[in-house]
Design an enzyme around this catalytic site. Sequence first.
Site, mmCIF file in Angstrom:
data_model
loop_
_atom_site.group_PDB
_atom_site.id
_atom_site.type_symbol
_atom_site.label_atom_id
_atom_site.label_comp_id
_atom_site.label_asym_id
_atom_site.label_seq_id
_atom_site.Cartn_x
_atom_site.Cartn_y
_atom_site.Cartn_z
ATOM 1 N N PRO A 218 -3.922 12.076 4.184
ATOM 2 C CA PRO A 218 -4.264 13.423 4.665
ATOM 3 C C PRO A 218 -3.109 14.426 4.628
ATOM 4 O O PRO A 218 -3.313 15.596 4.919
ATOM 5 C CB PRO A 218 -4.690 13.167 6.111
ATOM 6 N N GLY A 220 0.704 13.574 5.352
ATOM 7 C CA GLY A 220 1.949 13.340 6.102
ATOM 8 C C GLY A 220 3.202 13.613 5.266
ATOM 9 O O GLY A 220 4.168 14.233 5.737
ATOM 10 N N ASP A 236 -5.031 13.890 -4.672
ATOM 11 C CA ASP A 236 -5.769 12.829 -3.967
ATOM 12 C C ASP A 236 -7.240 13.230 -3.946
ATOM 13 O O ASP A 236 -7.543 14.411 -3.762
ATOM 14 C CB ASP A 236 -5.247 12.686 -2.513
ATOM 15 N N ASP A 272 2.653 7.634 -2.605
ATOM 16 C CA ASP A 272 2.364 6.657 -1.546
ATOM 17 C C ASP A 272 1.025 5.972 -1.821
ATOM 18 O O ASP A 272 0.315 5.597 -0.896
ATOM 19 C CB ASP A 272 2.340 7.416 -0.199
ATOM 20 N N LYS A 301 4.303 -1.479 -2.837
ATOM 21 C CA LYS A 301 3.644 -2.357 -1.869
ATOM 22 C C LYS A 301 3.880 -3.798 -2.330
ATOM 23 O O LYS A 301 3.658 -4.114 -3.508
ATOM 24 C CB LYS A 301 2.140 -2.089 -1.822
HETATM 25 C C1 LIG Z 1 -1.364 5.484 2.317
HETATM 26 S S1 LIG Z 1 -2.379 6.813 1.910
HETATM 27 C C2 LIG Z 1 -1.278 8.128 1.757
HETATM 28 C C3 LIG Z 1 -0.830 8.701 3.041
HETATM 29 C C4 LIG Z 1 -0.006 9.960 2.866
HETATM 30 N N1 LIG Z 1 1.261 9.682 2.188
HETATM 31 C C5 LIG Z 1 0.280 10.617 4.187
HETATM 32 O O1 LIG Z 1 1.457 10.655 4.568
HETATM 33 O O2 LIG Z 1 -0.649 11.118 4.820
HETATM 34 C C6 LIG Z 1 -2.798 6.461 0.267
HETATM 35 C C7 LIG Z 1 -3.634 7.540 -0.381
HETATM 36 O O3 LIG Z 1 -3.676 7.267 -1.765
HETATM 37 C C8 LIG Z 1 -4.917 7.726 -2.261
HETATM 38 N N2 LIG Z 1 -5.150 7.079 -3.561
HETATM 39 C C9 LIG Z 1 -5.445 5.793 -3.848
HETATM 40 N N3 LIG Z 1 -5.565 5.625 -5.188
HETATM 41 C C10 LIG Z 1 -5.287 6.845 -5.742
HETATM 42 C C11 LIG Z 1 -5.220 7.313 -7.072
HETATM 43 N N4 LIG Z 1 -5.433 6.500 -8.111
HETATM 44 N N5 LIG Z 1 -4.926 8.613 -7.275
HETATM 45 C C12 LIG Z 1 -4.702 9.446 -6.238
HETATM 46 N N6 LIG Z 1 -4.733 9.044 -4.948
HETATM 47 C C13 LIG Z 1 -5.033 7.757 -4.709
HETATM 48 C C14 LIG Z 1 -5.898 7.369 -1.168
HETATM 49 O O4 LIG Z 1 -7.037 8.221 -1.261
HETATM 50 C C15 LIG Z 1 -5.073 7.605 0.090
HETATM 51 O O5 LIG Z 1 -5.338 8.900 0.609
#
Ligand SMILES: C[S@@+](CC[C@H](N)C(=O)[O-])C[C@H]1O[C@@H](n2cnc3c(N)ncnc32)[C@H](O)[C@@H]1O
Length: 358
Positions: A218, A220, A236, A272, A301
């Site tokens: 969202p 951060g 995203d 991330d 990860k």
């Molecule tokens: C751990 S969260 C990120 C949190 C973010 N860094 C924060 O501080 O709020 C991982 C995010 O990666 C997104 N995501 C997963 N696969 C993705 C992709 N192939 N392309 C773009 N976003 C992706 C997910 O929708 C999720 O919102």
Amino acid sequence: MQELLLHCRPGFESEAAAEMQALAGEQGIAGYAVTADGSAVVRFVCPEEGDAGRLMRKLDFRQLIFVRQWALGSWLEVPAEDRISPIITACAKGPIASQLWLETADTNDGKALAALTKKLGRPLESALTKTRFVRPAKAEAPRLHVFFDSGERLFVGWSWANNAAAWPMGIPRLKFPREAPSRSTLKLEEAWHHFIPRDEWDSRLAPGMTAVDLGAAPGGWTWQLVNRHMKVTAVDNGPMAKNLMDSGQVEHVQADGYLFKPKKPVQWMVCDIVDKPARSSALLSRWLTRGWCREAIINFKLPMKQRYREVMQCLEHVQDALDAADIRATIACKQLYTDREEVTCHVRVLHAGSYRVQ
Ligand SMILES: C[S@@+](CC[C@H](N)C(=O)[O-])C[C@H]1O[C@@H](n2cnc3c(N)ncnc32)[C@H](O)[C@@H]1O
């Protein structure tokens, strides 16, 4: 005999041990690690007198991935009636320190010792100042670490500010910013504290810079970039926090982060996305070798097994890609306090033979 006490995330003792074993081997210094699963500390013992100190001087703390903090010293048994006198005696054998850090392991057992360390802190500090083993005016002097394994067993050691973490136990005390939309905001802030010297923040995290945040929702991490007055492209499919979008500094692109290409090169790429580390390192390599960013921070990860090997492989892949593209860069990697089953990698391009934007 002196040895190194290494702090790490609980559960990552064997990674910290493997890392130190490999680095000691590279230096030709004999030593072995003593670990206990879940203890959050590793002892690294060098049988040859003076070798533990030599190893600490030869290694650059910044190159350690799984070690949060370290100290050079030795163990002490202390009676419950008087813990201070044996500590003072041990200090007489070491260097003068600039400050005292009382530490425990980052575990529940360690936390249970907090009352004791709190009780002992003042009188110990006063005894050390009186005996002049701690002299706050000597800013360049090492920090004295008194680590409590239990009420009766302590490690008394030293670390040097220019070659150790800046915080006791390697844990920075960062305050969660109320307006940030997720707790993972602290991950990016901690990464900056770790990878970027404070006096370079104004030039490397400067207002007006451009950044891409892959897997941003969202928001951060985007919040941190916006807080530095950067212009951010947040990639995203998920929704971004409204306050960030209202800032006018964020463009939200609903797309796959792996397919996204910036229209123009940016200063920063941060990522991330939770995925296999090999995919993340390939993504990082692509951004760097195509000249899409100057600096990058990305999380790898970690799988359940062979975590140290996996990280080393990822870093090698990135280095190979940079070498093949004739790009000089610094690569650093750390398991930050806010990192769970992951590590954070930072790359800064210093010189690129010829930039291509594709
Ligand atoms: C751990 S969260 C990120 C949190 C973010 N860094 C924060 O501080 O709020 C991982 C995010 O990666 C997104 N995501 C997963 N696969 C993705 C992709 N192939 N392309 C773009 N976003 C992706 C997910 O929708 C999720 O919102």
